[in-house]
Design a protein around this motif. Structure first.
Motif, PDB file in Angstrom:
ATOM      1  N   GLU A  43      30.910 -12.929 -26.606  1.00  0.00           N
ATOM      2  CA  GLU A  43      31.817 -11.784 -26.687  1.00  0.00           C
ATOM      3  C   GLU A  43      31.215 -10.609 -25.931  1.00  0.00           C
ATOM      4  OE1 GLU A  43      33.537  -8.687 -30.068  1.00  0.00           O
ATOM      5  OE2 GLU A  43      33.207 -10.794 -30.594  1.00  0.00           O
ATOM      6  N   ALA A  44      32.046  -9.965 -25.111  1.00  0.00           N
ATOM      7  CA  ALA A  44      31.617  -8.762 -24.376  1.00  0.00           C
ATOM      8  C   ALA A  44      32.558  -7.623 -24.738  1.00  0.00           C
ATOM      9  CB  ALA A  44      31.647  -9.019 -22.874  1.00  0.00           C
ATOM     10  N   ALA A  45      32.009  -6.440 -24.956  1.00  0.00           N
ATOM     11  CA  ALA A  45      32.820  -5.294 -25.373  1.00  0.00           C
ATOM     12  C   ALA A  45      32.378  -4.056 -24.619  1.00  0.00           C
ATOM     13  CB  ALA A  45      32.696  -5.077 -26.876  1.00  0.00           C
ATOM     14  N   GLY A  46      33.357  -3.204 -24.322  1.00  0.00           N
ATOM     15  CA  GLY A  46      33.055  -1.966 -23.613  1.00  0.00           C
ATOM     16  C   GLY A  46      34.256  -1.048 -23.611  1.00  0.00           C
ATOM     17  N   TYR A  47      34.037   0.202 -23.198  1.00  0.00           N
ATOM     18  CA  TYR A  47      35.101   1.200 -23.160  1.00  0.00           C
ATOM     19  C   TYR A  47      35.705   1.280 -21.763  1.00  0.00           C
ATOM     20  CZ  TYR A  47      33.895   2.871 -27.808  1.00  0.00           C
ATOM     21  OH  TYR A  47      33.702   2.964 -29.152  1.00  0.00           O
ATOM     22  N   VAL A  48      37.041   1.278 -21.709  1.00  0.00           N
ATOM     23  CA  VAL A  48      37.759   1.372 -20.435  1.00  0.00           C
ATOM     24  C   VAL A  48      38.876   2.394 -20.561  1.00  0.00           C
ATOM     25  CG1 VAL A  48      37.278  -1.021 -19.768  1.00  0.00           C
ATOM     26  CG2 VAL A  48      39.317  -0.496 -21.103  1.00  0.00           C
ATOM     27  N   LEU A  49      39.414   2.778 -19.416  1.00  0.00           N
ATOM     28  CA  LEU A  49      40.488   3.759 -19.378  1.00  0.00           C
ATOM     29  C   LEU A  49      41.767   3.150 -19.945  1.00  0.00           C
ATOM     30  CD1 LEU A  49      41.215   6.643 -18.334  1.00  0.00           C
ATOM     31  CD2 LEU A  49      41.965   5.551 -16.206  1.00  0.00           C
ATOM     32  N   ALA A  50      42.458   3.907 -20.801  1.00  0.00           N
ATOM     33  CA  ALA A  50      43.697   3.453 -21.428  1.00  0.00           C
ATOM     34  C   ALA A  50      44.818   4.420 -21.070  1.00  0.00           C
ATOM     35  CB  ALA A  50      43.525   3.385 -22.946  1.00  0.00           C
ATOM     36  N   PRO A  51      46.081   4.020 -21.302  1.00  0.00           N
ATOM     37  CA  PRO A  51      47.195   4.931 -21.024  1.00  0.00           C
ATOM     38  C   PRO A  51      47.019   6.259 -21.755  1.00  0.00           C
ATOM     39  CG  PRO A  51      48.010   2.721 -21.464  1.00  0.00           C
ATOM     40  CD  PRO A  51      46.553   2.706 -21.774  1.00  0.00           C
ATOM     41  N   GLY A  52      47.497   7.336 -21.108  1.00  0.00           N
ATOM     42  CA  GLY A  52      47.356   8.664 -21.692  1.00  0.00           C
ATOM     43  C   GLY A  52      46.014   9.298 -21.406  1.00  0.00           C
ATOM     44  N   ASN A  53      45.266   8.766 -20.410  1.00  0.00           N
ATOM     45  CA  ASN A  53      43.956   9.296 -20.018  1.00  0.00           C
ATOM     46  C   ASN A  53      42.965   9.266 -21.187  1.00  0.00           C
ATOM     47  OD1 ASN A  53      42.272  10.233 -17.993  1.00  0.00           O
ATOM     48  ND2 ASN A  53      42.603  12.380 -18.511  1.00  0.00           N
ATOM     49  N   THR A  54      43.090   8.264 -22.037  1.00  0.00           N
ATOM     50  CA  THR A  54      42.155   8.068 -23.134  1.00  0.00           C
ATOM     51  C   THR A  54      41.289   6.853 -22.834  1.00  0.00           C
ATOM     52  OG1 THR A  54      43.754   6.674 -24.311  1.00  0.00           O
ATOM     53  CG2 THR A  54      43.795   9.050 -24.781  1.00  0.00           C
ATOM     54  N   HIS A  55      40.330   6.599 -23.710  1.00  0.00           N
ATOM     55  CA  HIS A  55      39.471   5.436 -23.538  1.00  0.00           C
ATOM     56  C   HIS A  55      39.588   4.520 -24.749  1.00  0.00           C
ATOM     57  CE1 HIS A  55      37.787   7.810 -20.264  1.00  0.00           C
ATOM     58  NE2 HIS A  55      37.234   6.683 -19.826  1.00  0.00           N
ATOM     59  N   LYS A  56      39.494   3.240 -24.507  1.00  0.00           N
ATOM     60  CA  LYS A  56      39.696   2.245 -25.547  1.00  0.00           C
ATOM     61  C   LYS A  56      38.606   1.179 -25.433  1.00  0.00           C
ATOM     62  CE  LYS A  56      42.869  -1.573 -26.585  1.00  0.00           C
ATOM     63  NZ  LYS A  56      44.110  -2.246 -26.156  1.00  0.00           N
ATOM     64  N   ARG A  57      38.103   0.754 -26.570  1.00  0.00           N
ATOM     65  CA  ARG A  57      37.097  -0.311 -26.580  1.00  0.00           C
ATOM     66  C   ARG A  57      37.811  -1.657 -26.547  1.00  0.00           C
ATOM     67  NH1 ARG A  57      31.703  -0.945 -27.613  1.00  0.00           N
ATOM     68  NH2 ARG A  57      31.032  -2.818 -28.731  1.00  0.00           N
ATOM     69  N   VAL A  58      37.485  -2.460 -25.569  1.00  0.00           N
ATOM     70  CA  VAL A  58      38.116  -3.764 -25.424  1.00  0.00           C
ATOM     71  C   VAL A  58      37.079  -4.855 -25.635  1.00  0.00           C
ATOM     72  CG1 VAL A  58      39.886  -2.936 -23.833  1.00  0.00           C
ATOM     73  CG2 VAL A  58      37.727  -3.805 -22.922  1.00  0.00           C
ATOM     74  N   GLU A  66      35.145  -6.930 -14.678  1.00  0.00           N
ATOM     75  CA  GLU A  66      36.402  -6.730 -13.957  1.00  0.00           C
ATOM     76  C   GLU A  66      37.223  -5.608 -14.583  1.00  0.00           C
ATOM     77  OE1 GLU A  66      40.443  -9.225 -12.677  1.00  0.00           O
ATOM     78  OE2 GLU A  66      38.887 -10.165 -13.907  1.00  0.00           O
ATOM     79  N   LYS A  67      37.276  -5.570 -15.920  1.00  0.00           N
ATOM     80  CA  LYS A  67      38.035  -4.518 -16.595  1.00  0.00           C
ATOM     81  C   LYS A  67      37.400  -3.150 -16.379  1.00  0.00           C
ATOM     82  CE  LYS A  67      40.077  -7.414 -20.215  1.00  0.00           C
ATOM     83  NZ  LYS A  67      41.475  -7.153 -19.823  1.00  0.00           N
ATOM     84  N   ILE A  68      36.074  -3.079 -16.417  1.00  0.00           N
ATOM     85  CA  ILE A  68      35.390  -1.798 -16.199  1.00  0.00           C
ATOM     86  C   ILE A  68      35.566  -1.331 -14.760  1.00  0.00           C
ATOM     87  CG2 ILE A  68      33.117  -0.712 -16.135  1.00  0.00           C
ATOM     88  CD1 ILE A  68      32.322  -2.367 -18.552  1.00  0.00           C
ATOM     89  N   ALA A  69      35.561  -2.285 -13.805  1.00  0.00           N
ATOM     90  CA  ALA A  69      35.760  -1.924 -12.394  1.00  0.00           C
ATOM     91  C   ALA A  69      37.145  -1.326 -12.179  1.00  0.00           C
ATOM     92  CB  ALA A  69      35.553  -3.148 -11.504  1.00  0.00           C
ATOM     93  N   ASN A  70      38.174  -1.941 -12.787  1.00  0.00           N
ATOM     94  CA  ASN A  70      39.526  -1.383 -12.694  1.00  0.00           C
ATOM     95  C   ASN A  70      39.586   0.000 -13.336  1.00  0.00           C
ATOM     96  OD1 ASN A  70      40.627  -3.580 -11.356  1.00  0.00           O
ATOM     97  ND2 ASN A  70      41.160  -4.647 -13.259  1.00  0.00           N
ATOM     98  N   SER A  71      38.883   0.163 -14.444  1.00  0.00           N
ATOM     99  CA  SER A  71      38.861   1.454 -15.123  1.00  0.00           C
ATOM    100  C   SER A  71      38.220   2.509 -14.247  1.00  0.00           C
ATOM    101  CB  SER A  71      38.106   1.334 -16.447  1.00  0.00           C
ATOM    102  OG  SER A  71      37.985   2.583 -17.088  1.00  0.00           O
ATOM    103  N   PRO A 124      44.431   2.329 -15.649  1.00  0.00           N
ATOM    104  CA  PRO A 124      44.315   2.158 -17.099  1.00  0.00           C
ATOM    105  C   PRO A 124      44.618   0.731 -17.510  1.00  0.00           C
ATOM    106  CG  PRO A 124      46.365   3.261 -16.564  1.00  0.00           C
ATOM    107  CD  PRO A 124      45.591   3.140 -15.281  1.00  0.00           C
ATOM    108  N   ILE A 125      43.904   0.261 -18.516  1.00  0.00           N
ATOM    109  CA  ILE A 125      44.161  -1.080 -19.012  1.00  0.00           C
ATOM    110  C   ILE A 125      45.461  -1.072 -19.805  1.00  0.00           C
ATOM    111  CG2 ILE A 125      42.869  -0.707 -21.166  1.00  0.00           C
ATOM    112  CD1 ILE A 125      41.956  -3.626 -20.943  1.00  0.00           C
ATOM    113  N   PRO A 126      46.307  -2.091 -19.623  1.00  0.00           N
ATOM    114  CA  PRO A 126      47.553  -2.110 -20.387  1.00  0.00           C
ATOM    115  C   PRO A 126      47.267  -2.378 -21.854  1.00  0.00           C
ATOM    116  CG  PRO A 126      47.272  -4.154 -19.229  1.00  0.00           C
ATOM    117  CD  PRO A 126      46.156  -3.260 -18.771  1.00  0.00           C
ATOM    118  N   SER A 127      48.110  -1.901 -22.676  1.00  0.00           N
ATOM    119  CA  SER A 127      47.956  -2.115 -24.111  1.00  0.00           C
ATOM    120  C   SER A 127      49.081  -2.989 -24.613  1.00  0.00           C
ATOM    121  CB  SER A 127      47.978  -0.785 -24.860  1.00  0.00           C
ATOM    122  OG  SER A 127      48.031  -0.993 -26.255  1.00  0.00           O
ATOM    123  N   ALA A 128      48.748  -3.957 -25.452  1.00  0.00           N
ATOM    124  CA  ALA A 128      49.776  -4.812 -26.012  1.00  0.00           C
ATOM    125  C   ALA A 128      50.741  -4.004 -26.870  1.00  0.00           C
ATOM    126  CB  ALA A 128      49.148  -5.930 -26.847  1.00  0.00           C
TER     127      ALA A 128
END
Length: 411
Positions: A30-45, A61-66, A71-75
């Motif tokens: 398992e890998a976890a980290g904070y990335v950019l989320a909608p609304g200019n916030t950050h989310k741990r994925v 890959e997710k951190i590079a996109n961030s 922003p990472i899409p949210s379900a």
């Protein structure tokens, strides 16, 4: 004293912002980290993999996109938000420009208006089926408000619905775009399954085409004999090359002494780059084909004529078929030239692509094996060839059965 080299791989300290990677009790990583989320916030994925390297690659890959501001899409977000993210950050790097443009148009006209407000995590197969059924029965002239752009209303605004509905092929294409988007959401572990795959739209009938008969093909070649692009039309009808493949041919691709041509590229017009040389449609489309003797002769004459006209400016890596000024031919202009030739000679109007269908049909009628036609046309799979030309094979079966019956009746 423990050194960094002695520290287990699952416990090594990563740089600030790189996230963490560790092995779970179920043996997965398992890998976890904070990335950019909608609304200019950050989310741990959190992402998972069977190996440390796999989990780390997904997180990287997710951190590079961030870091690029995507922003990472949210379900928990809407289908519209995910489609926008997928088209702008994923599909744009995987598809050809023209294909990406078509996908974007499908999303704007059909997907977002129909499903855009629904939550991605709560989208069900029933939602997709209901939307497709509504799309199948709805007049698009009414749904898209096309009357509002007209001086005089012609459809629903005039209470005379024209019933302009989507064809089965278009409906299947719209469905396939949605499936592709949701498939990526599954890979990114945003949703557990692709609900669009559980919805069946039925197999649409192949687009009907009217290939040239042998007599019509002879008339066409005779009519094109005095045309400047006679060798192009002759090559198209004898080899079944696509329009872009013909226009993308360079003299360095031809070996006229050996009688072969290497198909390596295609010429297309894109919104961003204008006339652009691109790789062939698929890997199977990159091929070497044999040239008929009459095509070799006409190409040699065309070669001599082009060298005479160009003089000292002639180049070995130039395009085989060009305008009078020596520039590449726009595919739209070739279609216009082809249509004018048909009209001036009194032949029925067909699409330029129907020359390719004519080649395959005439070869089948001459008893050429399907696998040979597949290689000549550059189809990725023989199933494509068999499906497209099923009607020809059926007619040949009928002829064969009739011949057998005649032989049995009259020994």
């Amino acid at each position: 004293m423990t050194t960094p080299r002695d520290t287990p791989a699952s416990r090594r300290v990563r740089a600030n912002g790189d996230g963490t990677v560790y092995q779970r009790k179920d043996s997965r990583w398992e890998a976890a980290g904070y990335v950019l989320a909608p609304g200019n916030t950050h989310k741990r994925v959190r992402v998972y993999g069977t190996t440390r390297k796999e989990a780390l690659a997904k997180l990287t890959e997710k951190i590079a996109n961030s870091n690029r501001g995507v922003p990472i899409p949210s379900a928990q977000g809407s289908v519209a938000a995910y489609l926008t993210y997928w088209l702008d950050a994923v599909a744009v790097h995987q598809l050809r420009e023209n294909t990406h443009t078509r996908y974007t148009t499908v999303a704007r006209l059909y997907l977002i208006p129909g499903l855009g407000r629904k939550k991605l995590a709560k989208l069900t197969a029933k939602d997709v089926r209901t939307w497709l059924n509504q799309l199948r029965t709805t007049c698009q002239c009414c749904a898209r408000g096309l009357d509002s752009a007209r001086d005089r209303p012609l459809c629903c605004a005039a209470e005379k619905c024209c019933s302009k509905r989507l064809s089965p092929l278009t409906l299947a294409y719209v469905h396939s775009v949605l499936k592709s988007a949701l498939e990526h959401a599954v890979r990114e572990e945003e949703i557990p399954r692709n609900v669009a795959r559980n919805v069946r739209t039925g197999t649409p009938r192949p687009r009907r085409f009217e290939p040239l008969t042998a007599e019509e093909a002879r008339e066409f070649l005779a009519a094109a004999r005095g045309h400047r692009l006679h060798s192009l039309f002759e090559l198209a009808l004898h080899t079944g090359l696509r329009k872009g493949e013909l226009l993308g041919l360079r003299w360095e691709d031809l070996d006229l002494d050996a009688g072969t041509a290497a198909i390596r590229r295609t010429l297309q017009r894109t919104n961003a780059g204008g006339l652009t040389t691109l790789p062939t449609k698929t890997r199977a489309s990159e091929r070497r084909i044999a040239l008929p003797t009459r095509c070799i002769q006409s190409l040699k004459l065309h070669h001599e004529r082009e060298r005479e006209v160009a003089g000292t400016t002639w180049q070995h890596d130039a395009h085989v078929f060009t305008t009078v000024q020596g520039r590449p031919i726009d595919p739209t202009n070739l279609t216009r030239t082809f249509t004018t030739l048909l009209r001036n000679t009194g032949l029925r109007r067909i699409r330029f692509h129907d020359l390719r269908h004519s080649t395959a049909t005439l070869l089948l009628e001459q008893g050429v094996e399907l696998v040979v036609i597949k290689e000549l046309l550059g189809h990725a799979h023989i199933d494509v060839t068999a499906t497209v030309y099923a009607h020809v094979r059926l007619r040949l079966q009928r002829d064969a059965i009739d011949s057998l019956g005649h032989a049995l009746d009259h020994p």
